[in-house]
Design a protein around this motif. Structure first.
Motif, PDB file in Angstrom:
ATOM      1  N   LEU A   1      30.429  45.181  42.791  1.00  0.00           N
ATOM      2  CA  LEU A   1      31.756  45.321  42.167  1.00  0.00           C
ATOM      3  C   LEU A   1      32.731  45.861  43.218  1.00  0.00           C
ATOM      4  O   LEU A   1      32.472  46.857  43.881  1.00  0.00           O
ATOM      5  CB  LEU A   1      31.772  46.268  40.951  1.00  0.00           C
ATOM      6  CG  LEU A   1      33.111  46.442  40.208  1.00  0.00           C
ATOM      7  CD1 LEU A   1      32.896  46.644  38.707  1.00  0.00           C
ATOM      8  CD2 LEU A   1      33.904  47.632  40.766  1.00  0.00           C
TER       9      LEU A   1
ATOM     10  N   ASN B   1      41.112  40.789  35.751  1.00  0.00           N
ATOM     11  CA  ASN B   1      40.642  41.741  36.764  1.00  0.00           C
ATOM     12  C   ASN B   1      39.460  41.156  37.550  1.00  0.00           C
ATOM     13  O   ASN B   1      39.219  39.952  37.551  1.00  0.00           O
ATOM     14  CB  ASN B   1      40.273  43.067  36.072  1.00  0.00           C
ATOM     15  CG  ASN B   1      39.186  42.862  35.002  1.00  0.00           C
ATOM     16  OD1 ASN B   1      38.523  41.834  34.958  1.00  0.00           O
ATOM     17  ND2 ASN B   1      39.005  43.860  34.163  1.00  0.00           N
ATOM     18  N   ASN B   2      38.731  42.041  38.206  1.00  0.00           N
ATOM     19  CA  ASN B   2      37.556  41.654  38.996  1.00  0.00           C
ATOM     20  C   ASN B   2      36.527  40.867  38.173  1.00  0.00           C
ATOM     21  O   ASN B   2      36.020  39.827  38.612  1.00  0.00           O
ATOM     22  CB  ASN B   2      36.919  42.908  39.614  1.00  0.00           C
ATOM     23  CG  ASN B   2      36.802  44.097  38.648  1.00  0.00           C
ATOM     24  OD1 ASN B   2      37.072  43.984  37.450  1.00  0.00           O
ATOM     25  ND2 ASN B   2      36.419  45.245  39.180  1.00  0.00           N
ATOM     26  N   VAL B   3      36.238  41.357  36.978  1.00  0.00           N
ATOM     27  CA  VAL B   3      35.251  40.693  36.117  1.00  0.00           C
ATOM     28  C   VAL B   3      35.747  39.301  35.723  1.00  0.00           C
ATOM     29  O   VAL B   3      35.001  38.315  35.768  1.00  0.00           O
ATOM     30  CB  VAL B   3      34.978  41.569  34.867  1.00  0.00           C
ATOM     31  CG1 VAL B   3      34.217  40.804  33.799  1.00  0.00           C
ATOM     32  CG2 VAL B   3      34.215  42.829  35.278  1.00  0.00           C
TER      33      VAL B   3
ATOM     34  N   ASP C   1      37.369  42.841  28.776  1.00  0.00           N
ATOM     35  CA  ASP C   1      36.945  43.977  29.612  1.00  0.00           C
ATOM     36  C   ASP C   1      38.024  45.042  29.491  1.00  0.00           C
ATOM     37  O   ASP C   1      39.114  44.803  28.941  1.00  0.00           O
ATOM     38  CB  ASP C   1      36.752  43.502  31.069  1.00  0.00           C
ATOM     39  CG  ASP C   1      36.291  44.626  32.007  1.00  0.00           C
ATOM     40  OD1 ASP C   1      35.716  45.626  31.509  1.00  0.00           O
ATOM     41  OD2 ASP C   1      36.504  44.513  33.230  1.00  0.00           O
ATOM     42  N   THR C   2      37.749  46.186  30.063  1.00  0.00           N
ATOM     43  CA  THR C   2      38.674  47.311  29.996  1.00  0.00           C
ATOM     44  C   THR C   2      40.080  46.924  30.475  1.00  0.00           C
ATOM     45  O   THR C   2      40.243  46.049  31.324  1.00  0.00           O
ATOM     46  CB  THR C   2      38.158  48.489  30.854  1.00  0.00           C
ATOM     47  OG1 THR C   2      39.062  49.585  30.714  1.00  0.00           O
ATOM     48  CG2 THR C   2      38.044  48.111  32.329  1.00  0.00           C
TER      49      THR C   2
ATOM     50  N   SER D   1      40.770  49.449  34.865  1.00  0.00           N
ATOM     51  CA  SER D   1      39.588  49.422  35.723  1.00  0.00           C
ATOM     52  C   SER D   1      39.513  50.675  36.590  1.00  0.00           C
ATOM     53  O   SER D   1      40.527  51.369  36.800  1.00  0.00           O
ATOM     54  CB  SER D   1      39.631  48.180  36.619  1.00  0.00           C
ATOM     55  OG  SER D   1      39.323  47.024  35.867  1.00  0.00           O
ATOM     56  N   MET D   2      38.315  50.932  37.113  1.00  0.00           N
ATOM     57  CA  MET D   2      38.129  52.103  37.973  1.00  0.00           C
ATOM     58  C   MET D   2      39.091  52.014  39.166  1.00  0.00           C
ATOM     59  O   MET D   2      39.139  50.984  39.836  1.00  0.00           O
ATOM     60  CB  MET D   2      36.675  52.177  38.454  1.00  0.00           C
ATOM     61  CG  MET D   2      35.705  52.497  37.335  1.00  0.00           C
ATOM     62  SD  MET D   2      33.977  52.544  37.890  1.00  0.00           S
ATOM     63  CE  MET D   2      33.512  50.808  37.774  1.00  0.00           C
TER      64      MET D   2
ATOM     65  N   LEU E   1      30.940  45.705  29.614  1.00  0.00           N
ATOM     66  CA  LEU E   1      30.699  47.137  29.382  1.00  0.00           C
ATOM     67  C   LEU E   1      30.909  47.933  30.690  1.00  0.00           C
ATOM     68  O   LEU E   1      30.696  47.365  31.756  1.00  0.00           O
ATOM     69  CB  LEU E   1      29.319  47.398  28.800  1.00  0.00           C
ATOM     70  CG  LEU E   1      28.980  46.629  27.508  1.00  0.00           C
ATOM     71  CD1 LEU E   1      27.555  46.990  27.047  1.00  0.00           C
ATOM     72  CD2 LEU E   1      29.988  46.906  26.401  1.00  0.00           C
TER      73      LEU E   1
HETATM   74  N1  NVA Z   1      36.862  45.991  35.425  1.00  0.00           N
HETATM   75  C1  NVA Z   1      35.986  47.131  35.328  1.00  0.00           C
HETATM   76  C2  NVA Z   1      34.581  46.687  35.273  1.00  0.00           C
HETATM   77  C3  NVA Z   1      33.561  47.771  35.113  1.00  0.00           C
HETATM   78  C4  NVA Z   1      32.164  47.262  35.084  1.00  0.00           C
HETATM   79  C5  NVA Z   1      36.215  48.060  36.500  1.00  0.00           C
HETATM   80  O1  NVA Z   1      36.399  47.579  37.619  1.00  0.00           O
HETATM   81  O2  NVA Z   1      36.246  49.277  36.298  1.00  0.00           O
END
Ligand code: NVA
Ligand code: CP
Length: 298
Positions: free
Chosen positions: A119, A154-156, A214-215, A218-219, A254
């Motif tokens: 990630l 996002n990334n996901v 997804d959220t 993101s982080m 998740l």
């Molecule tokens: N888009 C989220 C995915 C967490 C698995 C993040 O980057 O925080």
């Protein structure tokens, strides 16, 4: 040397090969990593990715080593390139979760050991491989299935789009302006004849086989939390959205933020497949590690 920083590091045939390896019975996979280490570096927290990666290494006969950023401190104590060169002295493969995707690119650039993205801000390929395995388990194939990702691109979402659209699925992203991809590998999508597009409004989320979210935060984006929650609130996946998609299953990488991007009713509802999806993470990363070792010759 092969690295997996994003889905498009694999040809479509290679992606299919990884999926095939991931689908093999774990009890029958060869001990490819006997006596070898796999570095598992995390600059951000993780539950699914750390546990699935460590256990996949165990299933392949190797030794996973967790490395927290307080020890290595990439680009503070040592450059990303030198961290990769160092870890390669002890480990067969380097897996890393980082903030900036560029950090992974630099680690891979020295070709000291294969680098796997656990990630980054740009992508989450191991998640996308698990997502495809989940869709295949449900429908038999991704081909011609309509996956609608709802919320922040996002990334996901980027890795999911590259995987689904190049495997012959139809990929739609329902996201407001400002939350769409600033960049995605359109060349790869075009070459695969991918069916890929955006939906403007939550009401446009229709005819889905899969509704995915997804959220919204993101982080690394925590400072923008209030703005993001405000901008994305209409794109919550709730029971009404699923009712407009009567044959859709629900997926989420998740961790979920219950009451934000998705309701409890959807997450815990009968069409949710989030725990199947979570379990597929182990098979996905085992398939990737197996393919990486095989692709270089044992
Ligand atoms: N888009 C989220 C995915 C967490 C698995 C993040 O980057 O925080
Ligand atoms: N989906 C996922 O990558 O979860 P973790 O952040 O817990 O690893």
């Amino acid at each position: 040397m092969r690295h997996l920083l994003e889905i498009d590091d694999l040809t479509v045939d290679e992606l299919r090969a990884v999926l095939e390896l991931a689908g093999r019975d774990p009890a029958s996979v060869p001990n490819l990593l006997t006596g070898l280490g796999v570095a598992c570096y995390f600059a951000k927290p993780s539950s699914r990715t750390r546990n699935s990666t460590e256990m996949a290494v165990v299933q392949l006969g190797g030794h996973p080593m967790y490395i927290g950023d307080d020890e290595v401190r990439i680009d503070e104590r040592e450059s990303a390139e030198d961290v990769a060169r160092t870890l390669a002295c002890y480990h067969r493969i380097i897996c890393a979760r980082v903030f900036s995707h560029e950090t992974l690119v630099r680690m891979a650039s020295v070709d000291a050991a294969p680098v796997v993205n656990l990630l980054s801000d740009a992508g989450h390929p191991l998640q996308a491989i698990a997502d495809v395995l989940t869709i295949e388990a449900e429908f038999g194939s991704v081909r011609d299935r309509h996956v609608i990702y709802v919320g922040d691109c996002n990334n996901v979402a980027r890795s999911l789009t590259l995987a689904v659209a190049t495997l012959g699925g139809r990929m739609s992203l329902a996201a407001p302006a400002g939350y769409r991809f600033s960049d995605v590998n359109t060349g790869r999508l075009a070459a695969a004849g991918a069916d890929f597009g955006y939906l403007d409004r939550p009401d446009d989320v229709q005819d889905a086989d899969v509704v995915y979210t997804d959220t919204w935060v993101s982080m690394g984006q925590e400072r923008d939390r209030d703005r993001r929650l405000r901008d994305l609130q209409e794109f919550q996946v709730d029971e009404a959205m699923l009712e407009r998609n009567p044959s859709a299953i629900f997926l989420h990488c998740l961790p979920a933020h219950r009451g934000e991007e998705v309701t409890d009713g959807v997450l815990d509802g009968e069409r949710s497949r989030i725990w199947v999806q979570t379990a597929q993470r182990l098979h996905a990363v085992r398939g990737v590690l197996h393919w990486l070792v095989d692709s270089e010759g044992r």
